[in-house]
Design a protein around this motif. Structure first.
Motif, PDB file in Angstrom:
ATOM      1  N   MET A   1     -20.253 110.927 -68.547  1.00  0.00           N
ATOM      2  CA  MET A   1     -21.588 110.387 -68.705  1.00  0.00           C
ATOM      3  C   MET A   1     -22.498 111.006 -67.668  1.00  0.00           C
ATOM      4  O   MET A   1     -22.048 111.418 -66.603  1.00  0.00           O
ATOM      5  CB  MET A   1     -21.578 108.867 -68.545  1.00  0.00           C
ATOM      6  CG  MET A   1     -20.623 108.184 -69.511  1.00  0.00           C
ATOM      7  SD  MET A   1     -20.869 106.427 -69.634  1.00  0.00           S
ATOM      8  CE  MET A   1     -22.465 106.331 -70.388  1.00  0.00           C
ATOM      9  N   ALA A   2     -23.761 111.025 -67.973  1.00  0.00           N
ATOM     10  CA  ALA A   2     -24.707 111.607 -67.030  1.00  0.00           C
ATOM     11  C   ALA A   2     -24.706 110.816 -65.732  1.00  0.00           C
ATOM     12  O   ALA A   2     -24.807 111.362 -64.643  1.00  0.00           O
ATOM     13  CB  ALA A   2     -26.092 111.618 -67.646  1.00  0.00           C
ATOM     14  N   SER A   3     -24.582 109.508 -65.860  1.00  0.00           N
ATOM     15  CA  SER A   3     -24.541 108.678 -64.661  1.00  0.00           C
ATOM     16  C   SER A   3     -23.094 108.363 -64.352  1.00  0.00           C
ATOM     17  O   SER A   3     -22.294 108.173 -65.263  1.00  0.00           O
ATOM     18  CB  SER A   3     -25.292 107.373 -64.897  1.00  0.00           C
ATOM     19  OG  SER A   3     -26.621 107.658 -65.208  1.00  0.00           O
ATOM     20  N   PRO A   4     -22.764 108.323 -63.085  1.00  0.00           N
ATOM     21  CA  PRO A   4     -21.399 107.974 -62.741  1.00  0.00           C
ATOM     22  C   PRO A   4     -21.108 106.538 -63.167  1.00  0.00           C
ATOM     23  O   PRO A   4     -22.020 105.730 -63.323  1.00  0.00           O
ATOM     24  CB  PRO A   4     -21.360 108.109 -61.221  1.00  0.00           C
ATOM     25  CG  PRO A   4     -22.784 107.968 -60.800  1.00  0.00           C
ATOM     26  CD  PRO A   4     -23.609 108.492 -61.908  1.00  0.00           C
TER      27      PRO A   4
END
Lengths: 741, 270
Positions: free
Chosen positions: A1-4
């Protein structure tokens, strides 16, 4: 995912408290009628009201067409009808103190003048609602409710005219220069009255269709004072007067009207009887305004509370964005991400603003709920008295004394272990509606003025702090959230419907009622219990502060000043008003703790795994506020207990209280360290460089013990503030305010 | 059309658009950061459909609007406090996730079953309304899938207008390129209409409507069955919020021509 992957820490505040949190805290989660009113009022506030303020609508004293459009918005959204019963065209059944307070809260979130404007109509109707005859209620409520679809009529707007020009302006609501006389009275016909009234600072007068005005008799054929309903079309002069040049609340219409009108005697609020050729109003004006203000003053406090809480989001956004765009604040740097929030002071001060807002809202809304419970009991009490043929102030007071005795017995039984006989009696008293009435009435007599005094008075001071947190931006029209205007407005909230001195005066009378003091002792016990089951809320510190206050009240009742004058007497406002101030702090902090506990205990279903963090944060705010309240109470009580004693001087008497240096040295030789117990030592003519020997605590050692204990109870308060500050630096806020600013 | 339409609107809640929407991984699968705590609104596309449905129902006597909504029950309740004041409706609630990562097929199965279970459902009067799009990460296919499961083959997407013709046929305007509409006429229900924005303003809150609706809405919420829709085994490798680009310049007294020229230049950049 783009965000952790993010697994939010379980014990952290994630977002600003939303409706789900507030409904539980403020106990309307099961009231969908109230929830809908909140949504409607919010839509009006953050829509037409906010747009008008942003467009500069406040920069005008006159009642402009754009301001008048707000009335239609109040009507369409149900705010106007919220005051009425369903059979009158409203949609909320039963008492409406909480509902109206929440509507005011939503409007004041954006503009307090809008809240005032919406509610002033209720104030005008309140005399009729509280004490009007059934015919008056039916007639004026049906006119004031907005027309239903397909109905062709104008909504009647009400105004409330009590205050008058100099010399009586703001002096005493008991004195009136407005006069009522008999103009015409034919045999067997309704008397016609001539009313002369000049008002000052009368809200809604720019458009009111009718006015409930307080007047005194100017004719021997009319007894005493009363309130009378004046209509726009009555014969005579209905002069709206010139707009008041207010610096605040410009979205409400305020003028100084002049009335010289002929009206039928049936317009006397609550009706009248004729005795020996004299018209005797069923209610004098004081009785009516007491019933009215007792409720509406709470809402004024809630208005300031809303503004305090509304300041949080814009201040957080300002603090975080403060340096973004600067060369020195590269994205990803602490300066970029946290802005001013990298500084502890900025966070601590915002925590204090938030804690005050929470306490103010909790105090105001819990008092509104109390009135919702009290109102039906009040009516049942009136019915009971009528059924028993009890009439007149003296007879009623005598009856009330008996009920109060039962209520005190109930509190006594509640406070101690009970045997079987006691338990039966306890249950009987607990089920007695009039005992419940007496208990609530004693609380209401304190909590109403405490709300008005603390929320608006202290609230105004803290709003200034909120403005200061926005820097120079805070005092511009461009400040997000209109904080500058909100601060200015709060000064009016602290003033109208009885300025701070009036509230302190009322508190000074009601706070020493035995039934209230007994309940306050119960509150202290309750807080100790909560401190045990919900540690970290500051409940213990607050209980200690209550005990200190109670001790001080008892002590001062028998104390004299250095000249032998009694400290507790009506004229000695330096004592009673300060005690009132201290009590208001206690009430606010207690209400906040109870609301936070309600969320912690009942929020699991609505908040899920976000509950621990939210509850922890709100408990920390409670702790911060409780510590502040305890500090204020300690300061005030210490000033009162010590401050009226004359400071010892280096005279004969003062020296006698000191140790001689020679004696001290000799005693030190016998018991090492004993000399350290001496406050002061003198050596011949020489004495320490100060005003005189330190004052002793002789006779007030209990005070010193309680004070030290309370100070110790502040343990952990700053840790709570640090935790709350940390939460503030990470709480998620929306991208922008949800109203134009 | 004598008995009126049975208009079923499919729509759920989405986070308030002012909130920061940050995708995160959770043990239950992908979600939005703090999603449970964010204030929610009725999906704006579904809201358009609902307002158009109420408008049509008001014009055709005997019509009824039912909102079938799959979302977290607690959030649905909050949203209904505002929505239920706007138009007369009945609610059928399904308690499940509505975060935008759920699989459209799984959602469609639940919604279709709920529609089929509506008491007194008459396909000859049924109009299935919903959003052409969704403000959540909607795939834009849920409404079609529900329609297919209900075996409704007259489907229209990007609808901006519906008009009842004499004889009961429905004239429907669908968006096409260049700001134009395709005009279709369907003989009558059943039909699926995926609404674009329509042309109606958001109705103002009316507490009287709200109080009337709430007598049915609150029990419906209380008995909402669990609808644990998931991601159908789909693994999300990457999720990102579309980047918002804002280039603001403050220029005083610019003429309309200058502003227009600048806009054209900016649009022509790509």
């Amino acid at each position: 995912m783009a965000s952790p992957a993010v697994n939010p820490a379980l014990d952290a505040l994630r977002t600003l408290p939303g409706d789900d949190v507030r409904q539980i805290m403020w106990r309307f989660a099961d009231r969908y009628d109230v929830q809908m009113l909140v949504q409607s009022a919010r839509q009006v506030a953050r829509g037409p009201v906010a747009r008008l303020v942003a467009a500069g609508g406040r920069n005008d004293h006159d009642w402009t067409p754009r301001k008048a459009e707000l009335l239609a918005a109040y009507d369409a959204s149900g705010i106007t009808a919220a005051f009425m019963e369903p059979e009158e065209g409203g949609f909320i059944s039963g008492p409406k103190n909480l509902a109206l307070a929440l509507a005011a809260f939503e409007l004041a979130w954006v503009d307090a003048g809008a809240a005032t404007g919406a509610l002033a109509g209720f104030l005008g109707l309140s005399p009729i609602h509280e004490k009007g005859t059934p015919e008056q209620r039916r007639h004026y409520m049906s006119l004031a409710v907005p027309p239903k679809p397909g109905e062709e009529r104008k909504t009647w707007r009400a105004a409330f005219a009590l205050t008058e020009p100099i010399p009586y302006v703001g002096v005493d609501t008991g004195m009136l220069s407005g006069r009522i006389r008999v103009a015409e009275w034919q045999d067997g016909a309704e008397p016609v009255l001539q009313v002369e009234k000049r008002g000052r600072f009368i809200t809604n007068m720019g458009f009111a269709s009718f006015v409930t005005a307080a007047v005194d008799s100017g004719d021997p054929r009319i007894k005493g004072s009363c309130m009378v309903i004046l209509e726009e079309g009555d014969p005579g002069t209905f002069d709206r007067g010139t707009p008041t040049r207010k610096l605040v609340h410009q979205l409400s219409s305020t003028t100084d009207p002049i009335f010289s009108l002929r009206v039928p005697a049936s317009r006397i609020v609550g009706g009248y009887t004729v005795k020996d050729g004299v018209i005797v109003p069923n209610f004098d004006h004081s009785t009516i305004i007491e019933a009215v203000f007792r409720r509406t003053r709470v809402t004024v406090g809630v208005i300031t509370a809303a503004k305090l809480l509304s300041a949080i989001e814009p201040v957080i956004r300002y603090q975080r964005n403060r340096f973004r765009g600067a060369e020195q604040a590269a994205p990803g740097s602490i300066r970029h991400d946290l802005g001013i929030q990298q500084r502890e002071d900025a966070l601590h001060r915002l925590v204090e603003v938030w804690a005050t807002g929470e306490a103010a809202a909790s105090l105001g809304l819990s008092t509104a709920r109390l009135f919702d419970e009290l109102d039906p009991l009040d009516r049942r009490k009136d019915a009971l008295l009528a059924a028993q043929g009890i009439a007149g102030a003296r007879a009623t007071m005598k009856w009330m004394k008996l009920v109060e005795r039962s209520a005190l017995e109930y509190l006594d039984l509640a406070a101690r272990p009970r045997g079987a006989a006691d338990e039966a009696r306890f249950r009987v008293l607990g089920a007695d509606e009039m005992v419940r009435f007496a208990l609530l009435d004693a609380q209401a007599n304190v909590l109403c003025p405490a709300t008005k005094l603390w929320d608006t008075g202290h609230g105004a001071t803290v709003l200034r702090e909120a403005v200061s947190l926005m820097g120079g931006y805070g005092i511009t029209e461009d400040c997000p959230g209109f904080l500058g205007q909100k601060w200015m407005d709060s000064q009016l909230e602290a003033t109208y419907e009885g300025p701070e001195a009036v509230q302190r005066r009322q508190l000074s009378v009601t706070m020493t009622a035995p039934l209230f003091l007994a309940q306050l002792r119960g509150w202290a016990r309750e807080l100790r219990h909560l401190a045990s089951s919900h540690p970290g809320t500051g409940a213990c510190a607050l209980a200690s502060a209550m005990e200190l206050w109670l001790w001080t009240v008892t002590y001062l009742a028998g104390a004299t000043d250095a000249d032998g004058e009694r400290l507790v007497q009506p004229a000695r406002q330096g004592v009673s008003f300060k005690l009132a101030d201290a009590l208001a702090w206690l009430c606010a902090s207690r209400a906040q703790i109870l609301d936070a506990v309600a969320l912690a205990d009942g929020g699991a279903a609505a908040l899920g795994d976000a509950l621990p963090g939210t509850a922890r944060f709100l408990a920390d705010l409670c702790h911060v506020e409780a510590a502040r309240a305890a500090g204020e109470v300690g300061r005030i009580c210490a000033e009162l207990v010590h401050g009226y004693n004359r400071h010892p001087a280096w005279d004969e008497e003062g020296r006698r209280a000191c140790w001689s240096a020679v004696d001290a040295e000799a005693l030190e030789g016998i018991v090492a360290g004993l000399a350290g117990c001496a406050c002061d030592q003198v050596e011949g003519e020489h004495h320490p460089e100060k005003e005189g020997p330190c004052a002793s605590c002789r006779g007030i050692t209990d005070f010193a013990r309680l004070r030290v204990k309370m100070d110790g109870c502040l343990t952990g308060a700053m840790l709570a503030k640090d935790r709350a500050a940390e939460a503030l630096a990470h709480v998620m806020i929306p991208e922008a305010l949800d109203y134009p600013a | 059309m004598t008995a009126g339409y049975q208009i079923v609107v499919l729509g759920s809640v989405v986070p308030d658009p002012l909130q920061t929407l940050e995708p995160v991984a959770t043990p239950q699968g992908p979600a939005l950061k703090n999603e449970a705590m964010l204030p929610a609104v009725l999906d704006p596309w579904a809201a358009h459909a609902l307002f158009e449905a109420a408008n049509l129902a008001a014009k055709v006597p005997g019509s009824k609007v039912t909102l079938v909504s799959l979302g977290p029950k607690a959030k649905l309740q909050q949203v209904m406090m505002a929505v239920a004041q706007k138009v007369p409706l009945e609610l059928v609630a399904l308690d499940g996730p509505a975060g935008g990562f759920t699989d459209a097929h799984e959602v469609a199965v639940r919604l279709a079953a709920a529609v089929k279970a509506l008491p007194g459902l008459d396909r000859g009067r049924l109009l299935l309304f919903g959003g052409w799009e969704s403000a959540s990460r909607g795939a834009g296919v849920t409404l079609q899938l529900v329609g297919e499961r209900l075996e409704i083959h007259d489907q229209f997407q990007g609808v901006d207008q519906i008009a009842v013709q004499a004889g009961g046929a429905l004239e429907i305007l669908e968006r096409v390129e260049g700001g134009k509409h395709q005009v279709s006429v369907v003989a009558g229900p059943p039909a699926v209409l995926g609404w674009a924005t329509g042309s109606l303003p958001e109705p103002k809150n009316n507490p009287q409507i709200g109080m009337a609706n709430m007598r049915q809405v609150m029990p419906a919420l209380q008995r909402a069955p669990a609808a644990p829709v998931g991601t159908a085994g789909v693994e999300f490798l990457s999720v990102a919020v579309p980047k918002a680009q804002r280039e603001t310049r403050i220029v005083k007294d610019a003429s309309p021509d200058e502003i227009a020229r600048e806009l054209v230049e900016w649009i022509s950049q790509d």
